[in-house]
Design a protein around this motif. Structure first.
Motif, PDB file in Angstrom:
ATOM      1  N   THR A  38      -6.440   2.280   1.570  1.00 28.38           N
ATOM      2  CA  THR A  38      -6.496   1.911   0.142  1.00 28.38           C
ATOM      3  C   THR A  38      -7.821   2.348  -0.478  1.00 28.38           C
ATOM      4  OG1 THR A  38      -7.534  -0.266   0.424  1.00 28.38           O
ATOM      5  CG2 THR A  38      -5.122  -0.139   0.661  1.00 28.38           C
TER       6      THR A  38
ATOM      7  N   ARG B  17       0.831  -1.209   0.000  1.00 26.36           N
ATOM      8  CA  ARG B  17       0.000   0.000   0.000  1.00 26.36           C
ATOM      9  C   ARG B  17       0.859   1.250   0.000  1.00 26.36           C
ATOM     10  NH1 ARG B  17      -0.606   4.355   3.219  1.00 26.36           N
ATOM     11  NH2 ARG B  17      -0.379   3.036   5.060  1.00 26.36           N
TER      12      ARG B  17
ATOM     13  N   GLU C  43     -10.830   1.223   0.763  1.00 24.06           N
ATOM     14  CA  GLU C  43     -11.837   0.177   1.013  1.00 24.06           C
ATOM     15  C   GLU C  43     -12.214   0.173   2.488  1.00 24.06           C
ATOM     16  OE1 GLU C  43     -11.914  -4.669   1.117  1.00 24.06           O
ATOM     17  OE2 GLU C  43     -11.178  -3.726  -0.739  1.00 24.06           O
TER      18      GLU C  43
ATOM     19  N   LYS D 178       0.799   0.156  -4.523  1.00 23.20           N
ATOM     20  CA  LYS D 178       0.292  -1.026  -5.230  1.00 23.20           C
ATOM     21  C   LYS D 178      -1.015  -1.451  -4.546  1.00 23.20           C
ATOM     22  CE  LYS D 178       4.910  -2.513  -6.674  1.00 23.20           C
ATOM     23  NZ  LYS D 178       5.916  -3.619  -6.686  1.00 23.20           N
ATOM     24  N   ILE D 179      -2.010  -0.613  -4.739  1.00 19.48           N
ATOM     25  CA  ILE D 179      -3.262  -0.734  -3.996  1.00 19.48           C
ATOM     26  C   ILE D 179      -3.969  -2.049  -4.320  1.00 19.48           C
ATOM     27  CG2 ILE D 179      -5.485   0.338  -3.528  1.00 19.48           C
ATOM     28  CD1 ILE D 179      -3.021   1.932  -2.590  1.00 19.48           C
ATOM     29  N   THR D 180      -4.054  -2.372  -5.560  1.00 17.28           N
ATOM     30  CA  THR D 180      -4.804  -3.574  -5.968  1.00 17.28           C
ATOM     31  C   THR D 180      -4.190  -4.828  -5.369  1.00 17.28           C
ATOM     32  OG1 THR D 180      -5.424  -2.487  -8.043  1.00 17.28           O
ATOM     33  CG2 THR D 180      -5.653  -4.895  -7.931  1.00 17.28           C
ATOM     34  N   GLU D 181      -2.853  -4.905  -5.391  1.00 22.46           N
ATOM     35  CA  GLU D 181      -2.188  -6.088  -4.843  1.00 22.46           C
ATOM     36  C   GLU D 181      -2.314  -6.156  -3.322  1.00 22.46           C
ATOM     37  OE1 GLU D 181      -0.971  -3.901  -6.975  1.00 22.46           O
ATOM     38  OE2 GLU D 181       0.598  -4.756  -8.282  1.00 22.46           O
ATOM     39  N   SER D 182      -2.424  -5.016  -2.675  1.00 22.03           N
ATOM     40  CA  SER D 182      -2.417  -5.006  -1.205  1.00 22.03           C
ATOM     41  C   SER D 182      -3.753  -5.462  -0.615  1.00 22.03           C
ATOM     42  CB  SER D 182      -2.077  -3.610  -0.688  1.00 22.03           C
ATOM     43  OG  SER D 182      -3.139  -2.699  -0.915  1.00 22.03           O
ATOM     44  N   ARG D 183      -4.871  -5.149  -1.300  1.00 24.97           N
ATOM     45  CA  ARG D 183      -6.180  -5.361  -0.687  1.00 24.97           C
ATOM     46  C   ARG D 183      -6.474  -6.828  -0.333  1.00 24.97           C
ATOM     47  NH1 ARG D 183      -9.448  -1.159  -4.563  1.00 24.97           N
ATOM     48  NH2 ARG D 183      -9.133   0.723  -3.277  1.00 24.97           N
TER      49      ARG D 183
END
Length: 886
Positions: free
Chosen positions: A812, A774, A814, A778-783
């Motif tokens: 992120t 995050r 969410e 790399k928001i998508t990978e972190s969630r």
């Protein structure tokens, strides 16, 4: 009904107790005071009041002759209902069975116990345990006891409320005397009141004697009141026919009260049939009563004492012989009367009793085994054999969870009677059962020598048991390498087969690094075996925790707990519960750890295992810190530090640091947490403890990455790498993997390891990696990582870590709400009950596991349902599963 003079407050208290039982609020009370002070009269009032309120009354009178026979009093108490299953040999298991038995009828019950101080130890333990657990049952327990030092100790351990009876005030004593012996001339009246000193029985009996015979009936005041009253009773007995006197002596020495049994023994003594009418003169004189079941009851226990004291030793022995002759269908009772009939010592009978004790131990009837062993000791002629039997009795007492008896027997052993191998064994046992301040690792070298001496003297099992006993002490000793090496040599010299689980258990605790790899491999194999005794599995649980195989420890611990409950081995059960709790807490599973630790603390407190009480509080502190209950965790840690420092048990202070470090992590004080954990890794610190380093590297690494202290972590991780390789400790390998990941940034490699059995550590790795991603945008990978971490932490009850994962998710973009924790509102015991109920166990099955009555379980569920907003077991199961608590 005759008015009871001078006891209005006590009567009100008893009436309130009876009323509460009728309303479903059970309670227990002890009536306490000197002989003749009025306990019997108050107990009779409670019985009358109970019957008037519709209670079923079960009663028993403690008999001195029965004191050696396990459960004699309990079986007599329950005879009108039914006998408790003979196979159940633990007071705790019996108490639960009695609660269930009485609860099945739906009736309110009064248990009235006269002369409870003379009950056998097992009945006493059963009833006092029951008395502490009748809060939700329609049961009132009233026990009358006579004052004395022994009963002081018993009552202190029992923890039951007491009503103390004091001497009557002068006015009340005078009113009682005027009602009993009206018309006494003033000087004689004054003399009786002075002699009786407010004791109601003294007032009644001495007043009656004075009315019959004048001042000549008053014995010298230099004699104790009980002696004077006993002699008054003895005078009444002397006026009876010889056959009636003989029946009374038989009844006084019998461990039962059945009239036909007493008559049968009388027939053996006289050589002729004894008619039922032979007891009538004693009934007419109001010395005894005979009820509808032809049970003989003495009007007062002092009469029983008077009969024993005035009987010649030869007469007493002949009565015991006669009772033994008529009790062929009751082997245990017959054995005790045979033993009582022996003039002096009898080595043959001692051997027979020892064999009976050994057989009882094999059948898990530990209480009977201990009683038989104690009597065998008394009858022993050979001093060396007597000492060996005493040693055996110490072990039996320990198995039963009775450290006080173990210590008492050890204190009675005469070292001069011991063989060399036995002598060192006793020295070892005294160290084990009379622990003082820690004397450091030097003492362990002498243990190694003692165990070798036992083994070389032919006591192979004793030597092995001694090494099992000392193994955990070695673990917590911080012993230098040469000491550990000698203890390992002593263990290997025992000649145990490689397949013997005890070898793995001992070496895993003594040398978790040097022999850790072999222990871990062997423990996983032993987990699959079903033939290992639960006491051995308890030791293996501790060993698995020591080497860091927490998943194995959790499984072994729970399997041993189930069997130890069934066998009633409470002493070992509290240890196994503690080890299982420690394993779950070390896996981050606070939901399982807290109820197990709470039960371990409760049982260890019951039986005086202070070390395990302390250990349970430290495990609880660890779990509380993980849950975010940091104030409570620190209070427990502070109290533990004070106790451990006073006892100079410095290595155990590492467990204090574990709780403090986790509390600091939970509050987000990463640098403080790092400093707390580092004390365990610093050889110059009093908290230094290499064995716990196997468990703590992961926590230290988390504190380092959160506090920006990675450069300080690096040399520690480097030093632990060869230790991880040598020991193969699962906890250290997982912790080292996390440390390497935060030091190198290679999280993918760490996540590729199989961490299925390590959910907290996997979630921590996901949280740390997800946070790093995050921050690298790399928001998508972190969630996905953060979502899974939050779910796992919520499931484990590690709320601060779950909150951190949710905070990272919010960063992120969410939002993830904290789920409702179905167990947050419940106490640890309620959590246990909720889980077991959700698993489909009945109230009776839950009660058997937790030493509670079915009614108490039902009451707990009645309180649990509204707390978690459900109406049934099915709904409870669904909500526990949905919240991850199941």
């Amino acid at each position: 009904m005759v008015e009871i003079i001078g006891r209005d407050e006590l009567i009100s208290a008893l009436d309130a107790l009876i009323g509460a039982a009728v309303d479903g609020q059970g309670a227990a009370v002890v009536l306490r005071g000197e002989a003749g002070i009025g306990k019997t009269v108050l107990l009779e009032h409670a019985v009358r009041a109970g019957r008037e309120r519709g209670l079923r009354v079960l009663s028993v009178t403690g008999v001195q002759a029965e004191g050696e026979i396990p459960y004699a009093g309990l079986d007599q108490l329950l005879r009108p209902v039914r006998s408790v299953a003979a196979a159940v040999e633990s007071p705790y298991r019996r108490a639960v069975e009695v609660l269930g038995l009485l609860g099945d009828s739906g009736e309110a019950v009064l248990l009235a116990v006269e002369d409870a101080h003379w009950l056998d130890a097992e009945t006493w333990e059963t009833l006092t345990f029951l008395g502490r657990r009748v809060g939700s049952d329609r049961i009132a327990l009233v026990m009358a006891v006579r004052d004395g030092e022994d009963i002081d100790l018993r009552l202190a351990a029992a923890g039951l409320p007491e009503l103390r009876l004091e001497p009557l005030p002068d006015a009340d004593a005078g009113a009682l005397l005027d009602r009993t012996a009206p018309g006494l001339v003033p000087p004689l009246r004054a003399r009786v009141l002075d002699e009786a000193a407010g004791n109601p029985l003294g007032v009644v009996e001495l007043g009656s004697a004075a009315a019959r015979s004048g001042s000549s009936a008053l014995l010298p005041s230099s004699l104790p009141l009980s002696t004077r009253v006993e002699r008054t009773f003895a005078g009444l007995v002397a006026e009876l026919p010889p056959l009636t006197r003989q029946l009374l002596l038989i009844a006084a020495l019998n461990d039962g009260s059945n009239l036909d049994e007493i008559r049968a023994a009388g027939a053996v003594l006289t050589g002729a049939e004894v008619p039922t009418e032979a007891i009538q003169p004693a009934v007419t004189s109001r010395l005894v009563t005979v009820d509808e079941q032809y049970e003989v009851r003495f009007r007062h226990p002092l009469l029983r004492s008077a009969l024993r004291q005035q009987a010649a030793p030869g007469d007493r022995r002949r009565v015991h012989e006669a009772l033994a002759a008529v009790l062929a269908d009751s082997p245990a009772r017959r054995l005790w009367h045979r033993a009582s009939a022996v003039p002096g010592r009898d080595e043959a009978l001692a051997r027979e009793l020892t064999a009976v004790a050994a057989d009882a131990m094999q059948r898990h009837t530990v209480a009977f085994a201990l009683a038989a062993a104690n009597r065998a000791v008394q009858l022993s002629e050979d001093p060396a054999a007597r000492a060996r039997r005493q040693i055996w009795a110490v072990h039996a007492a320990h198995e039963q969870g009775d450290p006080d008896t173990a210590r008492r027997i050890l204190a009675e052993i005469d070292d001069q009677d011991l063989r060399p191998a036995d002598r060192v064994r006793v020295v070892f046992m005294r160290d084990h059962y009379f622990p003082g301040a820690s004397s450091g690792p030097e003492r362990l070298l002498s243990y190694a020598g003692m165990i070798r001496t036992m083994h070389e003297g032919g006591d192979h099992e004793a030597a092995t048991q001694a090494m099992c006993d000392v193994a955990l002490g070695v673990y917590y000793s911080n012993a230098p390498a040469h000491v550990r090496d000698q203890l390992v040599e002593a263990t290997l010299a025992l000649g145990l087969d490689e397949d013997d689980p005890r070898l793995t258990g001992i070496l895993g605790q003594i040398a978790p690094v040097e022999h850790g790899a072999a222990a871990v491999e062997r423990l996983r194999q032993l987990l699959l075996r079903t033939d290992i005794p639960p006491t051995w599995r308890a030791d293996l649980t501790v060993a698995a925790w020591a080497v860091g195989a927490f998943d194995v420890a959790a499984a072994l611990g729970l399997s041993s707990v189930a069997d130890l409950r069934r066998q009633g081995r409470i002493g070992t059960l509290s240890v196994s519960l503690s080890a299982a709790a420690a394993a779950h807490a070390s896996l981050g599973d606070t939901r399982s750890a807290l109820p197990l630790a709470a039960e371990s603390i409760a049982l260890a407190t019951e039986i005086g295992q202070r070390t395990w009480v302390l250990g349970g509080h430290l495990i609880t502190a660890q779990a509380e810190a993980l849950r975010g209950e940091t104030d409570s965790a620190r209070r427990r840690a502070d109290a533990a530090e004070q106790a451990l420092s006073a006892a100079r048990r410095f290595p155990m202070l590492a467990l204090v640091q574990r709780a403090r470090g986790l509390a600091a992590l939970a509050e987000g004080h990463a640098e403080d947490a790092f400093r707390q954990f580092m004390r365990v890794f610093d050889p110059a610190d009093t908290m230094y403890f290499p064995n716990q380093q196997l468990h703590l590297l992961g926590h230290l690494a988390e504190a380092a990455v959160l506090g920006g202290l990675l450069e300080e972590l690096r040399p520690v991780a480097d030093a632990m790498e060869p230790v991880a390789e040598r020991s193969q400790s699962p906890a250290l390998r997982v912790g080292y993997g996390y440390a390497r990941a935060v030091l190198t940034g290679d999280y993918e490699k760490a996540l590729a390891d199989d961490l299925t059995a390590w959910p907290f550590d996997r979630a921590r790795l996901q949280l740390t990696y997800g946070s790093a991603l995050r921050r690298a945008y790399k928001i998508t990978e972190s969630r996905p990582l953060l979502r899974e971490a939050a779910t796992t932490f919520d499931t484990l009850g590690a709320t601060p870590w779950a909150d951190r994962a949710r905070a990272e998710l919010r960063a992120t973009g969410e939002t993830r709400r904290r789920p409702m924790d179905a167990l947050d509102a419940l106490t640890p015991q309620e959590q246990q009950i909720a889980r077991l109920a959700a698993d489909g166990l009945s109230n009776r099955e839950i009660g058997e596991r937790l030493f509670l009555s079915p009614r108490t379980v039902s009451t707990h569920l009645y309180r649990i349902y509204p707390k978690v907003n459900v109406r049934s077991r099915a709904e409870l199961a669904r909500i526990l599963v949905s919240s991850g608590a199941a």
